[in-house]
Motif scaffolding. Sequence first.
Motif, PDB file in Angstrom:
ATOM      1  N   GLN A 157       0.870  -1.218   0.320  1.00 30.29           N
ATOM      2  CA  GLN A 157      -0.432   0.147  -0.243  1.00 30.29           C
ATOM      3  C   GLN A 157       0.979   1.765   0.292  1.00 30.29           C
ATOM      4  N   ILE A 158       0.418   2.001  -0.664  1.00 27.89           N
ATOM      5  CA  ILE A 158       0.693   3.614  -0.367  1.00 27.89           C
ATOM      6  C   ILE A 158       1.660   4.269   1.100  1.00 27.89           C
ATOM      7  N   ASN A 159       2.612   4.470   0.876  1.00 32.51           N
ATOM      8  CA  ASN A 159       2.684   5.202   2.450  1.00 32.51           C
ATOM      9  C   ASN A 159       2.049   6.541   3.168  1.00 32.51           C
ATOM     10  N   LYS A 191      -4.266  16.442 -10.504  1.00 28.54           N
ATOM     11  CA  LYS A 191      -3.157  15.775 -10.338  1.00 28.54           C
ATOM     12  C   LYS A 191      -3.432  16.437  -7.891  1.00 28.54           C
ATOM     13  N   VAL A 192      -3.570  15.101  -7.258  1.00 28.14           N
ATOM     14  CA  VAL A 192      -4.056  15.385  -5.249  1.00 28.14           C
ATOM     15  C   VAL A 192      -2.308  14.866  -5.234  1.00 28.14           C
ATOM     16  N   GLU A 193      -1.779  13.679  -6.078  1.00 28.76           N
ATOM     17  CA  GLU A 193      -0.421  12.614  -5.789  1.00 28.76           C
ATOM     18  C   GLU A 193       0.536  12.568  -6.679  1.00 28.76           C
ATOM     19  N   SER A 194       1.655  12.430  -6.232  1.00 30.36           N
ATOM     20  CA  SER A 194       2.354  12.149  -7.471  1.00 30.36           C
ATOM     21  C   SER A 194       3.785  12.122  -6.671  1.00 30.36           C
ATOM     22  N   GLY A 195       5.330  11.160  -7.491  1.00 27.67           N
ATOM     23  CA  GLY A 195       6.451  10.781  -6.474  1.00 27.67           C
ATOM     24  C   GLY A 195       6.778   9.724  -7.062  1.00 27.67           C
ATOM     25  N   ASN A 196       7.927   9.206  -6.540  1.00 26.37           N
ATOM     26  CA  ASN A 196       8.374   8.419  -6.789  1.00 26.37           C
ATOM     27  C   ASN A 196       7.986   7.027  -6.141  1.00 26.37           C
ATOM     28  N   LEU A 197       8.189   5.501  -7.122  1.00 30.72           N
ATOM     29  CA  LEU A 197       7.947   4.691  -6.068  1.00 30.72           C
ATOM     30  C   LEU A 197       8.423   4.343  -5.725  1.00 30.72           C
ATOM     31  N   GLU A 198       9.807   4.183  -5.312  1.00 29.80           N
ATOM     32  CA  GLU A 198      10.371   4.000  -4.337  1.00 29.80           C
ATOM     33  C   GLU A 198      10.685   4.303  -3.042  1.00 29.80           C
ATOM     34  N   ASP A 199      10.459   5.638  -3.134  1.00 29.97           N
ATOM     35  CA  ASP A 199      10.131   6.794  -1.839  1.00 29.97           C
ATOM     36  C   ASP A 199       9.208   6.111  -1.351  1.00 29.97           C
ATOM     37  N   ASP A 200       7.769   5.821  -2.162  1.00 33.54           N
ATOM     38  CA  ASP A 200       6.722   5.906  -1.488  1.00 33.54           C
ATOM     39  C   ASP A 200       5.911   5.109  -1.647  1.00 33.54           C
ATOM     40  N   TRP A 201       6.256   3.392  -1.386  1.00 37.61           N
ATOM     41  CA  TRP A 201       6.412   2.354  -1.348  1.00 37.61           C
ATOM     42  C   TRP A 201       6.943   1.550  -0.912  1.00 37.61           C
ATOM     43  N   THR A 301      19.314  -3.307  -3.096  1.00 40.29           N
ATOM     44  CA  THR A 301      19.760  -3.399  -4.531  1.00 40.29           C
ATOM     45  C   THR A 301      18.318  -2.699  -5.163  1.00 40.29           C
ATOM     46  N   PRO A 302      19.008  -2.204  -6.537  1.00 40.77           N
ATOM     47  CA  PRO A 302      18.184  -0.772  -6.486  1.00 40.77           C
ATOM     48  C   PRO A 302      17.402  -1.329  -7.647  1.00 40.77           C
ATOM     49  N   ASP A 303      16.218  -0.925  -8.141  1.00 43.36           N
ATOM     50  CA  ASP A 303      14.963  -1.919  -9.262  1.00 43.36           C
ATOM     51  C   ASP A 303      14.563  -1.227 -10.240  1.00 43.36           C
ATOM     52  N   PRO A 304      15.144  -1.352 -11.398  1.00 41.56           N
ATOM     53  CA  PRO A 304      14.761  -0.019 -11.887  1.00 41.56           C
ATOM     54  C   PRO A 304      12.907  -0.186 -12.743  1.00 41.56           C
ATOM     55  N   THR A 305      12.818  -1.625 -12.106  1.00 44.94           N
ATOM     56  CA  THR A 305      11.579  -1.858 -13.331  1.00 44.94           C
ATOM     57  C   THR A 305      10.519  -1.854 -12.107  1.00 44.94           C
TER      58      THR A 305
END
Length: 418
Positions: A157-159, A191-201, A301-305
């Motif tokens: 779930q989104i944080n 738009k009500v929210e945006s960001g980076n997947l790695e940061d917000d999950w 380990t970073p995951d670009p996908t």
Amino acid sequence: MARIVLLVLPLLAALCLAEPSVFFKEEFADGDAWKERWLQSKHKSDYGQLKLTAGKFYGDEEKDKGLQTSQDAKFFAHSAGFPAFSNKDKTLVVQFSVKHEQNIDCGGGYVKLFPSTLDRADMHGESEYNIMFGPDICGPPTKKVHVIFNYKGKNLQINKDIRCKDDVYSHLYTLIVRPDNTYEVKIDNSKVESGNLEDDWDFLPPKKIKDPEAKKPDDWDERPKIDDPEDKKPEDWDKAEHIPDPDALKPDDWDEEMDGEWEPPVITNPEYKGEWKPRQIDNPDYKGKWVHPEIDNPEYTPDPTLYSYEDFGALGFDLWQVKSGTIFDNILITDDEKFAEEHATNTWGVTKEGEKKMKEQQDEEERKKQEEEEKKRKEQEPPEEVDDDDDDDDDEEEEKEKEDEEEEESEGPQKDEL
């Protein structure tokens, strides 16, 4: 050189004119034909039924038709399939409108995107999905937009807390997932929210962790202030907080045998100074708050996908509602953000104002109807009965008047004689 330009220009023109990929679009514009595309799960025998309707109020009776939950206190499990695709190296846009015209108290309004391996006839709450997106309401505490990604078998779930709309009108929900691992959530095309997947999950372990070998030194002093060692408590400081009232006198009628030994009442001591504490001074040994050193997390380990799924093949409603009446419409899955925005403008955007106007007219008519019924009810009510006490008072007045008349008649001749 000219020949190269002539070859490149048509290629650029073709790219600019490329049509957006529409993986799934459902506007329910062909009547009961939706039943051929949407399948109800047979995992349970008591799933709720969906029906095609524009609802009680709408901007256009035909364009606003969608699938509506029609039974209270039910689970719903319907899905539609489409040709399998992957969003690798592509933007993914999921968009649909939701209308809680029943003024929902507790229930879901979200959709799930499944892989093509889903057994649609057996879809249920534990069926693995790729993405879950949309509003969920259950009383005042829960009014949120779910954005859940499945990653390596776990639903994340989104944080962040994204608030959903909770009125009775149609609202448009849009999720955009981009190949650069960024995302955007829109409600009603804004738009009500945006960001980076790695940061917000919590897809990945943290990049940094506290150094397990580091430990705060025993002599590390985090106190910014300390007691002044030179400050001493005055000798006359300690006084009792309460003392006997010196002005109190024993009552004259006090009987010590009956009342016991007399003691004066207690009052607050005017000389009481409270608990003594030495004054504070800056701590000469203060080193600040100790911060635990961090090191690179060996498990990270970073995951670009993170954004990418190899297989999408179905969209479903897998939800519970206490009070039914939600209408789903204008469902779109595409790879083009601009196309999704235009589609929203040409569907939900065209009818939203008419829907609101019709609802306001209905509310006004209902208000007038209630006023008329209340007026008729009051007119049909029997007149209020006269209080018996009032009747008794009237009888007494009449009797008194009669006695006064009799007295006047008896006194009349006596006056004539005088």
